[in-house]
Write a protein that holds these residues in place. Structure first.
Motif, PDB file in Angstrom:
ATOM      1  N   TRP A 219       2.697  -9.046  -6.411  1.00 14.81           N
ATOM      2  CA  TRP A 219       2.493  -8.369  -5.265  1.00 14.81           C
ATOM      3  C   TRP A 219       2.036  -6.792  -5.394  1.00 14.81           C
ATOM      4  N   ALA A 220       1.617  -6.494  -6.615  1.00 13.94           N
ATOM      5  CA  ALA A 220       0.775  -5.016  -6.802  1.00 13.94           C
ATOM      6  C   ALA A 220      -0.293  -4.812  -5.811  1.00 13.94           C
ATOM      7  N   LYS A 221      -0.914  -6.062  -5.430  1.00 17.31           N
ATOM      8  CA  LYS A 221      -1.881  -5.749  -4.599  1.00 17.31           C
ATOM      9  C   LYS A 221      -1.666  -5.170  -3.102  1.00 17.31           C
ATOM     10  N   TYR A 222      -0.350  -5.222  -2.742  1.00 16.02           N
ATOM     11  CA  TYR A 222       0.275  -4.786  -1.667  1.00 16.02           C
ATOM     12  C   TYR A 222       0.825  -3.382  -1.505  1.00 16.02           C
ATOM     13  N   PHE A 223       0.662  -2.570  -2.709  1.00 18.85           N
ATOM     14  CA  PHE A 223       1.310  -1.564  -2.913  1.00 18.85           C
ATOM     15  C   PHE A 223       0.460  -0.539  -2.040  1.00 18.85           C
ATOM     16  N   THR A 224       1.389   0.412  -1.644  1.00 17.96           N
ATOM     17  CA  THR A 224       0.542   1.650  -0.639  1.00 17.96           C
ATOM     18  C   THR A 224       1.418   2.991  -0.970  1.00 17.96           C
ATOM     19  N   ASP A 225       0.834   3.806  -0.514  1.00 16.54           N
ATOM     20  CA  ASP A 225       1.620   5.132  -0.690  1.00 16.54           C
ATOM     21  C   ASP A 225       2.494   5.347   0.509  1.00 16.54           C
ATOM     22  N   GLU A 226       2.475   4.553   1.677  1.00 17.80           N
ATOM     23  CA  GLU A 226       3.473   4.547   2.583  1.00 17.80           C
ATOM     24  C   GLU A 226       3.604   2.960   3.043  1.00 17.80           C
ATOM     25  N   GLY A 227       4.600   2.842   3.674  1.00 16.62           N
ATOM     26  CA  GLY A 227       5.055   1.524   4.120  1.00 16.62           C
ATOM     27  C   GLY A 227       6.598   1.470   3.950  1.00 16.62           C
ATOM     28  N   GLU A 228       6.930   0.064   3.796  1.00 18.03           N
ATOM     29  CA  GLU A 228       8.187  -0.283   3.511  1.00 18.03           C
ATOM     30  C   GLU A 228       8.601  -0.261   1.961  1.00 18.03           C
ATOM     31  N   TYR A 229       9.915  -0.257   1.841  1.00 20.28           N
ATOM     32  CA  TYR A 229      10.402  -0.191   0.251  1.00 20.28           C
ATOM     33  C   TYR A 229      10.027  -1.318  -0.542  1.00 20.28           C
ATOM     34  N   ILE A 249       5.275  -0.511  -0.009  1.00 19.75           N
ATOM     35  CA  ILE A 249       4.450  -1.803   0.092  1.00 19.75           C
ATOM     36  C   ILE A 249       4.258  -2.243   1.777  1.00 19.75           C
ATOM     37  N   VAL A 250       3.015  -2.509   1.983  1.00 20.20           N
ATOM     38  CA  VAL A 250       2.617  -3.406   3.069  1.00 20.20           C
ATOM     39  C   VAL A 250       2.630  -4.745   2.839  1.00 20.20           C
ATOM     40  N   PRO A 251       3.650  -5.626   3.049  1.00 17.11           N
ATOM     41  CA  PRO A 251       3.920  -6.896   2.781  1.00 17.11           C
ATOM     42  C   PRO A 251       2.985  -7.744   3.447  1.00 17.11           C
ATOM     43  N   PRO A 252       2.807  -9.121   2.884  1.00 19.07           N
ATOM     44  CA  PRO A 252       2.003 -10.056   3.601  1.00 19.07           C
ATOM     45  C   PRO A 252       2.723 -10.601   4.792  1.00 19.07           C
ATOM     46  N   ASP A 253       2.062 -11.312   5.662  1.00 15.94           N
ATOM     47  CA  ASP A 253       2.766 -11.990   6.953  1.00 15.94           C
ATOM     48  C   ASP A 253       2.841 -13.408   6.360  1.00 15.94           C
ATOM     49  N   ASN A 254       3.905 -13.695   5.452  1.00 10.63           N
ATOM     50  CA  ASN A 254       4.092 -15.159   5.205  1.00 10.63           C
ATOM     51  C   ASN A 254       5.484 -15.413   4.963  1.00 10.63           C
ATOM     52  N   ALA A 255       5.803 -16.605   4.505  1.00 13.66           N
ATOM     53  CA  ALA A 255       7.145 -17.308   4.257  1.00 13.66           C
ATOM     54  C   ALA A 255       8.026 -16.390   3.134  1.00 13.66           C
ATOM     55  N   ALA A 257       7.574 -13.607   2.278  1.00 17.16           N
ATOM     56  CA  ALA A 257       7.969 -12.148   2.751  1.00 17.16           C
ATOM     57  C   ALA A 257       9.056 -12.138   3.327  1.00 17.16           C
ATOM     58  N   LYS A 258       9.093 -13.042   4.311  1.00 19.95           N
ATOM     59  CA  LYS A 258      10.413 -13.317   5.094  1.00 19.95           C
ATOM     60  C   LYS A 258      11.867 -13.753   4.157  1.00 19.95           C
ATOM     61  N   ARG A 259      11.519 -14.290   3.253  1.00 18.89           N
ATOM     62  CA  ARG A 259      12.413 -14.860   2.424  1.00 18.89           C
ATOM     63  C   ARG A 259      13.041 -13.474   1.493  1.00 18.89           C
ATOM     64  N   THR A 260      12.372 -12.745   0.973  1.00 19.53           N
ATOM     65  CA  THR A 260      12.454 -11.552   0.194  1.00 19.53           C
ATOM     66  C   THR A 260      12.922 -10.288   0.934  1.00 19.53           C
ATOM     67  N   LYS A 261      12.939 -10.116   2.164  1.00 22.60           N
ATOM     68  CA  LYS A 261      13.078  -9.247   3.078  1.00 22.60           C
ATOM     69  C   LYS A 261      14.744  -8.988   3.047  1.00 22.60           C
ATOM     70  N   VAL A 262      15.120  -7.371   2.849  1.00 18.52           N
ATOM     71  CA  VAL A 262      16.751  -7.443   2.754  1.00 18.52           C
ATOM     72  C   VAL A 262      17.435  -7.163   3.882  1.00 18.52           C
ATOM     73  N   GLU A 287      16.988  -0.992   8.144  1.00 18.02           N
ATOM     74  CA  GLU A 287      16.113  -0.853   9.455  1.00 18.02           C
ATOM     75  C   GLU A 287      14.905  -0.191   8.873  1.00 18.02           C
ATOM     76  N   TYR A 288      14.760   0.917   7.710  1.00 20.92           N
ATOM     77  CA  TYR A 288      13.525   0.956   7.576  1.00 20.92           C
ATOM     78  C   TYR A 288      12.627  -0.117   6.982  1.00 20.92           C
ATOM     79  N   GLY A 289      13.095  -1.007   6.300  1.00 24.93           N
ATOM     80  CA  GLY A 289      12.357  -2.327   5.824  1.00 24.93           C
ATOM     81  C   GLY A 289      12.435  -2.191   4.356  1.00 24.93           C
ATOM     82  N   GLY A 290      12.766  -3.493   3.618  1.00 24.52           N
ATOM     83  CA  GLY A 290      12.510  -3.345   2.200  1.00 24.52           C
ATOM     84  C   GLY A 290      12.425  -4.833   1.672  1.00 24.52           C
TER      85      GLY A 290
END
Length: 391
Positions: A219-229, A249-255, A257-262, A287-290
């Motif tokens: 997921w390194a390709k999704y790393f950003t300076d701002e975004g979710e944890y 990180i700005v995660p991909p919109d896929n299964a 990401a849904k599985r690994t969101k806390v 609530e922030y997203g991680g």
């Protein structure tokens, strides 16, 4: 203030030696990168300490540590980290991963340490970084420019920075004492977790797991300076999620990401490297997203039966740590699979007692928050002064 080349103000720069005298269980301490602390001190009492033989030490021509030496990591993940030898509790030498600097009378040793620890100093050192897979610095980094104040001014700067550093050390000691207080309270309320001295029911963790997953790879390709944890092992410690230096990180919109969101109340456990580190997802983090990475497992528990924070503290107890050690699948490279997680055991006291313990933890956390805010202010002040002194 004038600028000068570092090498013009050094008595010597020495490298550590590798050889037949290394990796003994006792002898003369061999100091490596792992012994240099983030506050610039040296962990002389490290459990990971290795030793060289006295005869090997006596024959060394370079690398013998003396009081007021500056040590700097030459390669690996912590290249450029510096430490100051304020005292010598024992004889010691550096290993091959560390440089030793000794200054001329024109340069106050601790002034050089603070410079190398500053953003400006570290940046100049890292300009000499080379290599990709196993990168590092060579001795030619001593060609960097340093600010060279008169000696009395160097002493004044060190005195100011020492006072702030001492205050920060005291705040860290206060935090450590509060952590120990919570651990003592755990034993007081629930007994010795190894012997189960209060005879609580013993259950498998799997009886309470409603959802279990680990994080994604690549997921390194999704790393950003701002975004979710994006939560990694370094953020999980002592039953808490540490947000210092967390990756966004700005995660991909896929299964995946849904599985690994806390979610709030999720128990995170490290399953590689430093096994068994735990943390609980707070409402604010949820609530922030991680999301978690592949070195963590996310455990969603039946919170009607067990409280996640109680389980976290149990897993961080000696009983939990012993289970992680025994279930380690590889003595060379630590790792746990889901089956090992499911078969972990814990004592299960009444939820009312678990809640009482959690209330105590929450009160203690309020005290810790006050200290942590004060520590952050001191850290900001120190960095601001170092910027002023060193550029």
């Amino acid at each position: 203030m004038k600028m000068d080349i570092l090498k013009n103000n050094l008595l010597c720069i020495e490298s550590g030696s590798r050889g037949k005298g290394g990796a003994l269980a006792e002898g003369i301490a061999s100091i490596g990168a792992e012994h240099l602390q983030s506050d610039g001190s040296i962990n002389w009492g490290s459990k990971k300490m290795k030793y060289i033989s006295p005869s090997f030490y006596q024959n060394l021509k370079t690398g013998k540590i003396k009081k007021n030496d500056i040590l700097i990591v030459k390669d690996g993940a912590t290249t450029g980290k510096a430490a100051f030898v304020s005292a010598m509790p024992c004889e010691a030498a550096i290993n091959e991963h560390v440089f030793l600097l000794r200054t001329e009378p024109s340069l106050y040793p601790k002034f050089l340490f603070y410079f190398l620890s500053s953003c400006a100093g570290n940046r100049r050192v890292m300009e000499y970084y080379h290599g990709a897979t196993v990168g590092g610095i060579r001795k030619n980094f001593i060609n960097i420019e340093i600010p060279l104040y008169p000696l009395d001014k160097q002493h004044k700067i060190v005195t100011v920075l020492d006072k702030i550093s001492d205050l920060m050390a005291k705040r860290r000691q206060q935090l450590n004492k509060l952590d120990e207080l919570v651990k003592s309270r755990f034993i007081e309320m629930f007994g010795d977790p190894i012997t189960n001295s209060m005879n609580w029911p013993v259950r498998r963790l799997s009886e309470y797991i409603q959802f279990l997953t680990s994080g994604p790879r690549g997921w390194a390709k999704y790393f950003t300076d701002e975004g979710e944890y994006f939560i990694t092992i370094k953020n999980v410690k002592n039953c808490r999620i540490m947000l210092d230096n967390i990756q966004h990180i700005v995660p991909p919109d896929n299964a995946e990401a849904k599985r690994t969101k806390v979610q709030e109340g999720d128990l995170l456990v490290s399953i590689t490297a430093d096994l068994g580190r735990t943390g609980i997802i707070t409402k604010e983090i949820a609530e922030y997203g991680g999301y978690i990475n592949q070195h963590l497992t996310c455990i969603r528990l039946n919170q009607q039966a067990v409280r996640p924070l109680y389980v976290a503290y149990y897993m961080e107890s000696e009983s939990g740590k012993e289970q992680f050690r025994s279930k380690n699948q590889n003595a060379v490279k630590a790792g746990l699979n889901f089956n090992a997680i499911n078969t972990l055991k814990l004592t299960v006291p009444p939820t009312a007692l678990q809640d009482e313990f959690i209330t105590f933890v929450q009160k203690t956390d309020k005290s810790k928050l006050t200290i942590e805010k004060n520590l952050q202010k001191l850290d900001i002040l120190k960095k601001s002064l170092m910027q002023q002194y060193f550029g």
